[in-house]
Motif scaffolding. Structure first.
Motif, PDB file in Angstrom:
ATOM      1  N   ASP A 171     107.143 -19.616  33.570  1.00  0.00           N
ATOM      2  CA  ASP A 171     107.691 -18.269  33.402  1.00  0.00           C
ATOM      3  C   ASP A 171     107.244 -17.626  32.094  1.00  0.00           C
ATOM      4  N   TYR A 172     107.080 -18.432  31.068  1.00  0.00           N
ATOM      5  CA  TYR A 172     106.647 -17.916  29.767  1.00  0.00           C
ATOM      6  C   TYR A 172     105.239 -17.326  29.854  1.00  0.00           C
ATOM      7  N   ASN A 173     104.384 -17.947  30.676  1.00  0.00           N
ATOM      8  CA  ASN A 173     102.980 -17.525  30.762  1.00  0.00           C
ATOM      9  C   ASN A 173     102.725 -16.476  31.841  1.00  0.00           C
ATOM     10  N   ILE A 174     103.697 -16.212  32.700  1.00  0.00           N
ATOM     11  CA  ILE A 174     103.470 -15.307  33.833  1.00  0.00           C
ATOM     12  C   ILE A 174     102.983 -13.918  33.406  1.00  0.00           C
ATOM     13  N   PRO A 175     103.565 -13.278  32.383  1.00  0.00           N
ATOM     14  CA  PRO A 175     103.052 -11.960  31.987  1.00  0.00           C
ATOM     15  C   PRO A 175     101.566 -11.986  31.594  1.00  0.00           C
ATOM     16  N   LYS A 176     101.154 -13.021  30.851  1.00  0.00           N
ATOM     17  CA  LYS A 176      99.749 -13.129  30.452  1.00  0.00           C
ATOM     18  C   LYS A 176      98.861 -13.383  31.671  1.00  0.00           C
ATOM     19  N   LEU A 177      99.344 -14.229  32.573  1.00  0.00           N
ATOM     20  CA  LEU A 177      98.555 -14.559  33.755  1.00  0.00           C
ATOM     21  C   LEU A 177      98.462 -13.379  34.712  1.00  0.00           C
ATOM     22  N   LYS A 178      99.521 -12.586  34.810  1.00  0.00           N
ATOM     23  CA  LYS A 178      99.464 -11.380  35.642  1.00  0.00           C
ATOM     24  C   LYS A 178      98.395 -10.428  35.142  1.00  0.00           C
ATOM     25  N   ASP A 179      98.310 -10.321  33.823  1.00  0.00           N
ATOM     26  CA  ASP A 179      97.285  -9.459  33.230  1.00  0.00           C
ATOM     27  C   ASP A 179      95.883  -9.957  33.580  1.00  0.00           C
ATOM     28  N   LEU A 180      95.689 -11.270  33.511  1.00  0.00           N
ATOM     29  CA  LEU A 180      94.382 -11.845  33.855  1.00  0.00           C
ATOM     30  C   LEU A 180      94.084 -11.681  35.347  1.00  0.00           C
ATOM     31  N   ILE A 181      95.084 -11.861  36.195  1.00  0.00           N
ATOM     32  CA  ILE A 181      94.911 -11.658  37.632  1.00  0.00           C
ATOM     33  C   ILE A 181      94.472 -10.224  37.910  1.00  0.00           C
ATOM     34  N   ASN A 182      95.113  -9.275  37.254  1.00  0.00           N
ATOM     35  CA  ASN A 182      94.757  -7.864  37.442  1.00  0.00           C
ATOM     36  C   ASN A 182      93.338  -7.557  36.960  1.00  0.00           C
ATOM     37  N   ARG A 183      92.843  -8.384  36.066  1.00  0.00           N
ATOM     38  CA  ARG A 183      91.477  -8.200  35.554  1.00  0.00           C
ATOM     39  C   ARG A 183      90.452  -8.996  36.361  1.00  0.00           C
ATOM     40  N   GLY A 184      90.912  -9.659  37.438  1.00  0.00           N
ATOM     41  CA  GLY A 184      89.982 -10.326  38.344  1.00  0.00           C
ATOM     42  C   GLY A 184      89.821 -11.813  38.141  1.00  0.00           C
ATOM     43  N   TYR A 185      90.656 -12.429  37.305  1.00  0.00           N
ATOM     44  CA  TYR A 185      90.538 -13.862  37.025  1.00  0.00           C
ATOM     45  C   TYR A 185      91.519 -14.668  37.880  1.00  0.00           C
ATOM     46  N   SER A 186      91.045 -15.797  38.408  1.00  0.00           N
ATOM     47  CA  SER A 186      91.917 -16.732  39.113  1.00  0.00           C
ATOM     48  C   SER A 186      92.478 -17.743  38.126  1.00  0.00           C
ATOM     49  N   VAL A 187      93.573 -18.383  38.511  1.00  0.00           N
ATOM     50  CA  VAL A 187      94.258 -19.346  37.647  1.00  0.00           C
ATOM     51  C   VAL A 187      94.106 -20.739  38.256  1.00  0.00           C
ATOM     52  N   VAL A 188      93.699 -21.706  37.432  1.00  0.00           N
ATOM     53  CA  VAL A 188      93.505 -23.085  37.894  1.00  0.00           C
ATOM     54  C   VAL A 188      94.679 -23.940  37.423  1.00  0.00           C
ATOM     55  N   ILE A 189      95.236 -24.723  38.343  1.00  0.00           N
ATOM     56  CA  ILE A 189      96.324 -25.635  37.992  1.00  0.00           C
ATOM     57  C   ILE A 189      96.213 -26.889  38.861  1.00  0.00           C
ATOM     58  N   PHE A 190      96.538 -28.030  38.269  1.00  0.00           N
ATOM     59  CA  PHE A 190      96.505 -29.303  38.995  1.00  0.00           C
ATOM     60  C   PHE A 190      97.939 -29.652  39.409  1.00  0.00           C
ATOM     61  N   PRO A 191      98.270 -29.512  40.688  1.00  0.00           N
ATOM     62  CA  PRO A 191      99.673 -29.704  41.123  1.00  0.00           C
ATOM     63  C   PRO A 191     100.180 -31.138  40.974  1.00  0.00           C
ATOM     64  N   GLU A 192      99.274 -32.123  40.874  1.00  0.00           N
ATOM     65  CA  GLU A 192      99.734 -33.504  40.683  1.00  0.00           C
ATOM     66  C   GLU A 192     100.254 -33.723  39.265  1.00  0.00           C
ATOM     67  N   GLY A 193      99.699 -32.980  38.319  1.00  0.00           N
ATOM     68  CA  GLY A 193     100.120 -33.120  36.926  1.00  0.00           C
ATOM     69  C   GLY A 193      99.463 -34.250  36.177  1.00  0.00           C
ATOM     70  N   THR A 194      98.950 -35.239  36.882  1.00  0.00           N
ATOM     71  CA  THR A 194      98.263 -36.366  36.270  1.00  0.00           C
ATOM     72  C   THR A 194      97.283 -36.935  37.291  1.00  0.00           C
ATOM     73  N   ARG A 195      96.544 -37.946  36.912  1.00  0.00           N
ATOM     74  CA  ARG A 195      95.594 -38.558  37.835  1.00  0.00           C
ATOM     75  C   ARG A 195      96.004 -39.992  38.137  1.00  0.00           C
ATOM     76  N   SER A 196      95.699 -40.439  39.328  1.00  0.00           N
ATOM     77  CA  SER A 196      96.052 -41.798  39.732  1.00  0.00           C
ATOM     78  C   SER A 196      94.910 -42.752  39.417  1.00  0.00           C
TER      79      SER A 196
END
Length: 413
Positions: A171-196
């Protein structure tokens, strides 16, 4: 100086040299008190050193002066950010292409152009995940861990590229990420959070899907294979191998941010990953794929075994005839093994859903097989040749290590 003193000094020097040599030799095979998965070889050590030097050169020899020039010549912030991201894309491509004994494949059969921003998710396998993903498009930003954001070697690149840490919550980063989305950038995230450690698909957290819903964009799944084999979680040196990245169809999120809905969605998407990863394993994890890995397991074992295993792989074409066929899931394969256990190793790696019982009649060969590191017991068992064993398949080998016959119950292949 007396002859006695000379003798004492010479003896001490010989003992020190012998101890140092033994300790260096032990380091090649052991990590602490346990054996390494595969021993360190001079080739692996030099290639890993070269790769590290290449990365450091790219960070400080190219990226740093390039960034300084960029800030001095391009005043438009938006243009400067895109040019910097384009540089990161090309640098990632160059580093991966220059990695020795590493082959990279990019599969975008779905025709994704990344012209419509989304939340890019991926399974997490190793340190090269990010570079492989950054090669797809320059218009992406990554949500990273705090230690990556503050990394003393390349953390400044992460910050200049406007990648954000997740320590303060999404939630803290959503305003910054919305701005980047509006500028055409996608957001990368790893849903596992770690590697096995074994490259399996771990539980997906709901954060990526919550973020996609809040940003009003699709989820763009990409799946990685092989990176965790090239540099496993439990190792710090490169291994020869193949890296593969595949873009999958977009996933629509909908308008519901209900926690139960997000959990169902994360489980559904994870099931897609699990099924596709199994398909990739069947297609890519062949006898040829694991051959160098198994051969390396016999390094620094008795010279006869090391030399014989390498020779047998050439004679038997990496045992493809016996390994690259379908065995029924849950079945037991009995191998009358005369290959120091190397054929049985290959079967257990390519077919993780079967049990392999390797019957070895030669005592020295049995001891050698049992001394190979990280045997996945009980899926792989090395036993004396006279021990009773029953199974669904029988593989016989000639005394010189050639595969002779593959039998399923009453049918011979």
């Amino acid at each position: 100086m007396s002859a006695t003193m000379i003798t004492i000094i010479a003896t001490t020097a010989i003992l020190l040299i012998a101890t140092g040599t033994w300790m260096r030799y032990r380091w090649f095979i052991y990590c602490g008190s346990s054996k390494r998965d595969i021993p360190v070889t001079v080739r692996r050590f030099m290639f890993s050193l070269y790769s590290l030097a290449l990365f450091i050169f790219m960070v400080y020899g190219l990226a740093l002066p390039y960034t300084i020039i960029l800030y001095a010549t391009i005043w438009n912030k938006e243009r400067r950010l895109f040019v910097f991201h384009k540089f990161l894309q090309q640098s990632s491509l160059l580093i991966i292409r220059l990695m020795p004994d590493i082959h990279y494949t990019f599969n975008n059969a779905v025709g994704e152009k990344f012209d419509k921003p989304g939340v890019i998710i991926s399974n997490h396998q190793g340190h090269f995940d990010l570079m492989c993903i950054m090669m797809m498009t320059p218009r992406l930003v990554v949500l990273t861990n705090s230690w990556v954001w503050r990394n003393p070697l390349y953390g400044w690149i992460i910050r200049v590229a406007q990648f954000y840490p997740v320590k303060n919550g999404l939630d803290y980063n959503i305003p910054k990420l919305k701005d980047l989305i509006n500028r055409g950038y996608s957001v990368v995230i790893f849903p596992e959070g770690t590697r096995s450690a074994d490259c399996s698909i771990l539980r997906f957290h709901t954060g990526a899907f919550y973020l996609a819903e809040k940003l009003g964009v699709d989820v763009i799944p990409v799946i990685l294979h092989g990176i965790g084999h090239c540099i496993p979680k439990t190792d710090f040196m490169l291994r020869p191998g193949e890296m593969y990245l595949e873009v999958m169809d977009r996933v629509k999120i909908g308008n519901s941010a209900d926690e139960m809905h997000l959990r169902k969605l994360s489980r559904h998407v994870r099931s897609i990953y699990i099924n596709r990863y199994k398909e990739l394993q069947q297609d890519r994890e062949t006898a040829m794929y694991f051959s160098r890995y198994v051969i390396n397991k016999y390094k620094y074992l008795p010279h006869q075994a090391n030399r014989s295993v390498s020779k047998l792989f050439k004679i038997n074409n990496c045992y493809a005839e016996a390994v690259d066929i379908r065995y029924e899931s849950g079945s037991t394969v009995i191998v009358h093994d005369t290959s120091f256990g190397s054929l049985s190793w290959m079967l257990s790696l390519v077919h993780s859903d079967i049990t392999v019982i390797s019957k070895i009649y030669n005592r020295n060969e049995l001891d050698t097989a049992m001394s190979t590191p990280r045997i996945p017991s009980p899926r792989l068992q090395f036993v004396d040749g006279i021990s009773p064993a029953t199974g669904d398949y029988l593989i016989t080998m000639s005394p010189d290590g050639r595969v002779e016959q593959i039998v399923k119950k009453d049918n011979t292949r």
